[in-house]
Design a protein around this motif. Structure first.
Motif, PDB file in Angstrom:
ATOM      1  N   SER A   1       0.836  -1.190   0.000  1.00  0.00           N
ATOM      2  CA  SER A   1       0.000   0.000   0.000  1.00  0.00           C
ATOM      3  C   SER A   1       0.874   1.245   0.000  1.00  0.00           C
ATOM      4  O   SER A   1       1.657   1.438   0.923  1.00  0.00           O
ATOM      5  N   GLN A   2       0.760   2.036  -1.031  1.00  0.00           N
ATOM      6  CA  GLN A   2       1.518   3.281  -1.145  1.00  0.00           C
ATOM      7  C   GLN A   2       3.021   3.039  -0.988  1.00  0.00           C
ATOM      8  O   GLN A   2       3.737   3.840  -0.403  1.00  0.00           O
TER       9      GLN A   2
ATOM     10  N   THR B   1      -5.689   6.524   4.062  1.00  0.00           N
ATOM     11  CA  THR B   1      -5.775   6.221   2.645  1.00  0.00           C
ATOM     12  C   THR B   1      -5.714   4.712   2.497  1.00  0.00           C
ATOM     13  O   THR B   1      -4.904   4.054   3.143  1.00  0.00           O
TER      14      THR B   1
ATOM     15  N   GLU C   1      -6.269   1.372  -0.509  1.00  0.00           N
ATOM     16  CA  GLU C   1      -6.492   0.981  -1.901  1.00  0.00           C
ATOM     17  C   GLU C   1      -7.931   0.532  -2.061  1.00  0.00           C
ATOM     18  O   GLU C   1      -8.477  -0.191  -1.217  1.00  0.00           O
TER      19      GLU C   1
ATOM     20  N   GLU D   1      -6.742   4.652  -5.017  1.00  0.00           N
ATOM     21  CA  GLU D   1      -6.640   4.816  -3.569  1.00  0.00           C
ATOM     22  C   GLU D   1      -7.760   5.744  -3.120  1.00  0.00           C
ATOM     23  O   GLU D   1      -8.092   6.694  -3.822  1.00  0.00           O
TER      24      GLU D   1
END
Length: 178
Positions: free
Chosen positions: A52-53, A138, A140, A164
């Motif tokens: 994630s990110q 945040t 996904e 996202e």
């Protein structure tokens, strides 16, 4: 800046059982000498990397740099089961006394057992006690398990749903029992 935790919160410890009935402890990150190596091990073994990110970073030196930043800049809580850290949640102050950003990772072997829900509920309780009015994160759009947990705890989507999504939990007037 690390959100300031009231002294009565710092010593808080919670014994919980997962969906299988296995006990685990949730407590605040306290000791760099003991907690940091255990938390670092969680992320070393976490898969897939950069889920994630771009987190947790794949390269060890980048992962250690990121983790040191998290430890130094966030309030951190750990989920400990079978003598090891299996989950970690962090809270970054974004706007003094108003809003925080939330981050959580659960080791893949311990997901879908209620650990993420327990960590998120406790973090919500801590944030409310600390006097903040909102938490945001945040996620996904395809991370349906995480979204389910966040919605269960009270987070709502803010803005467009894209690759996202931003979710927020408003705590003003929040009277839900935990």
């Amino acid at each position: 800046m690390i959100p300031q935790l009231p002294s009565h919160i710092v010593q808080r410890l919670r014994l919980v059982k997962d969906k299988r009935g296995s006990p685990f402890v949730i407590r605040l990150y306290q000791d760099d000498e003991k907690d940091y190596p255990a938390m670092s091990e969680l992320y070393r073994k976490f898969e897939p990397k950069e889920l994630s990110q771009g987190l947790p970073p794949r390269l060890e030196h980048k992962r250690e740099e990121w983790l040191r930043h998290v430890v130094n800049e966030a309030a951190n809580i750990l989920a400990i089961m079978e003598g090891k850290v299996v989950g970690h949640a962090a809270l970054f102050e974004m706007e003094r006394d108003k809003s925080c950003e939330y981050l959580i990772f659960i080791h893949q072997d311990y997901q879908n057992r209620g650990i993420g829900t327990a960590l998120t509920q406790l973090m919500r309780e801590l944030v409310r006690e600390m006097g903040y009015s909102q938490i945001w994160l945040t996620v996904e759009a395809r991370n349906f398990r995480a979204i389910h947990v966040y919605e269960k705890v009270g987070f709502c989507f803010v803005g467009p749903r894209d690759i996202e999504c931003v979710m927020m939990l408003a705590l003003q007037g929040d009277d839900k029992g935990l």
